[in-house]
Motif scaffolding. Structure first.
Motif, mmCIF file in Angstrom:
data_model
loop_
_atom_site.group_PDB
_atom_site.id
_atom_site.type_symbol
_atom_site.label_atom_id
_atom_site.label_comp_id
_atom_site.label_asym_id
_atom_site.label_seq_id
_atom_site.Cartn_x
_atom_site.Cartn_y
_atom_site.Cartn_z
ATOM 1 N N GLY A 67 2.302 -1.959 4.645
ATOM 2 C CA GLY A 67 2.061 -0.521 4.642
ATOM 3 C C GLY A 67 3.234 0.286 4.116
ATOM 4 N N VAL A 113 -0.517 -0.570 -4.627
ATOM 5 C CA VAL A 113 -1.632 0.368 -4.567
ATOM 6 C C VAL A 113 -1.034 1.776 -4.465
ATOM 7 C CG1 VAL A 113 -3.671 1.105 -3.285
ATOM 8 C CG2 VAL A 113 -3.082 -1.322 -3.384
ATOM 9 N N GLU A 128 -7.181 0.974 6.186
ATOM 10 C CA GLU A 128 -6.733 -0.198 5.435
ATOM 11 C C GLU A 128 -6.874 -1.467 6.285
ATOM 12 O OE1 GLU A 128 -5.171 3.356 4.303
ATOM 13 O OE2 GLU A 128 -3.592 2.297 5.402
ATOM 14 N N GLY A 157 -6.735 1.706 -5.859
ATOM 15 C CA GLY A 157 -7.185 1.630 -4.469
ATOM 16 C C GLY A 157 -7.041 0.220 -3.935
ATOM 17 N N LEU A 158 -7.122 0.099 -2.595
ATOM 18 C CA LEU A 158 -6.957 -1.215 -1.968
ATOM 19 C C LEU A 158 -8.118 -2.145 -2.316
ATOM 20 C CD1 LEU A 158 -5.405 -3.085 -0.164
ATOM 21 C CD2 LEU A 158 -6.412 -1.961 1.829
ATOM 22 N N LEU A 188 0.345 0.979 7.935
ATOM 23 C CA LEU A 188 -1.069 0.971 7.520
ATOM 24 C C LEU A 188 -1.913 1.756 8.511
ATOM 25 C CD1 LEU A 188 -1.317 -2.812 6.592
ATOM 26 C CD2 LEU A 188 -1.361 -0.891 4.975
ATOM 27 N N LEU A 219 -10.114 -3.462 6.241
ATOM 28 C CA LEU A 219 -10.420 -4.379 5.128
ATOM 29 C C LEU A 219 -9.852 -5.782 5.349
ATOM 30 C CD1 LEU A 219 -10.016 -2.558 1.687
ATOM 31 C CD2 LEU A 219 -12.056 -3.635 2.644
ATOM 32 N N ALA A 250 -3.279 -8.413 7.082
ATOM 33 C CA ALA A 250 -2.613 -7.106 7.060
ATOM 34 C C ALA A 250 -1.492 -7.126 8.088
ATOM 35 C CB ALA A 250 -3.605 -6.009 7.381
ATOM 36 N N LEU A 303 -0.936 -7.919 3.100
ATOM 37 C CA LEU A 303 -0.880 -6.478 2.846
ATOM 38 C C LEU A 303 0.198 -5.823 3.711
ATOM 39 C CD1 LEU A 303 -2.180 -3.823 1.742
ATOM 40 C CD2 LEU A 303 -3.767 -3.948 3.683
ATOM 41 N N PHE A 357 0.849 -1.196 0.000
ATOM 42 C CA PHE A 357 0.000 0.000 0.000
ATOM 43 C C PHE A 357 0.887 1.249 0.000
ATOM 44 C CE2 PHE A 357 -2.584 3.333 1.827
ATOM 45 C CZ PHE A 357 -3.766 3.183 1.114
#
Ligand code: SAH
Length: 256
Positions: free
Chosen positions: A127, A47, A137, A77-78, A133, A140, A90, A125, A21
């Motif tokens: 950051g 992203v 985020e 976008g995510l 992050l 999600l 995440a 995911l 991200f």
């Protein structure tokens, strides 16, 4: 790219996607690609990167992991980047107060192996370098991964965090029994679930269920958490869709 031996057994073909991200440095993306290929992963997604692409520093740092960079995709976008996934882990150095399971990279890798074995698509995911992050985020994600480190100095470099997760995924392969056919129905993807929830909230709005904007906010969140916790199958979601539609129609008739 054809993987052989242990890499092939590690399930690279449907191994987890790595989502970065808003990464800030091309060098880190190159090192991520390198670490991914070391452990047989191939699906890299960015992203909103903060640098232009193609990026010479990323290519140099990838040290020959072109197969990963060539396949890499960039998303606005995510939600778009995670659209086809069933389960998103995440990673964060500092877990916030969230109602989500928090696990080590080792436990997440075992869970990811189990999910992939059932035919689900999984993503990890990561950051941005400076800030990590944010809650938006993390919301999600299905689970939070925190790599246990010296509590007084627990923030890893982005590519090193990816490397540890990819290593654990690779290692977990040897402990995973051979793939069985997925039992039962496939679960709904994030996009399918988001589509149903938007429809449900619209119907609840129409029927005046929420009564006030404050109640609406907290109830919508509670509904989302409920559905995230127990991910329905696609067939269950279709059934719910039919039920809500029919109830909406009945409500309409009664008010005539
Ligand atoms: N300064 C940020 C860290 C950013 S490091 C902070 O303190 O939150 C960049 C990314 O690497 C993080 O967003 C996370 O995805 C990953 N990362 C770094 N340290 C980690 C750790 N101990 N466990 C899991 N992920 C980590």
């Amino acid at each position: 790219m054809k993987l052989t031996g242990k890499a092939a057994r590690a399930g690279a073909e449907n191994g987890p996607a790595i989502l970065l991200f808003a990464p800030q440095l091309g060098e880190n993306v190159g090192q991520v690609a390198r670490a991914m290929l070391n452990f047989g992963l191939a699906d890299l997604r960015l992203v909103r990167p903060r640098f232009g692409w193609p990026n010479a520093k990323a290519v140099a740092a990838a040290a020959g992991a072109h197969a990963v960079l060539n396949r890499m995709r960039i998303f606005p976008g995510l939600a778009e980047a995670a659209e086809d996934l069933h389960h998103l882990f995440a990673t964060t150095a500092r877990p916030r107060e969230l109602e989500k399971p928090v696990m080590t990279a080792e436990a997440a890798a075992a869970e990811a192996r189990r999910l992939v074995g059932e035919g689900r698509r999984v993503g990890f995911l990561f950051g941005p370098e400076r800030s990590g992050l944010s809650n938006a985020e993390l919301a999600l994600a299905d689970a939070i991964v925190t790599i246990p480190l010296n509590p007084a100095f627990s923030s890893l470099n982005l590519a090193q965090a990816v490397l540890i997760c990819a290593y654990e995924w690779f290692e977990a392969g040897d402990r995973t029994p051979p793939r069985r056919e997925a039992a039962g129905e496939p679960p709904a993807t994030k996009a399918e679930l988001a589509g149903f929830l938007a429809f449900l909230v619209e119907e609840l709005d129409r029927s005046g269920f929420f009564r006030s904007p404050t109640r609406r906010r907290s109830l919508v969140r509670a509904i989302e958490v409920m559905f995230e916790r127990r991910r329905p199958t696609r067939a269950e979601l279709n059934l719910l869709w039919g039920i809500v539609k029919q109830l909406g129609r009945r409500g309409g008739t009664r008010n005539l």
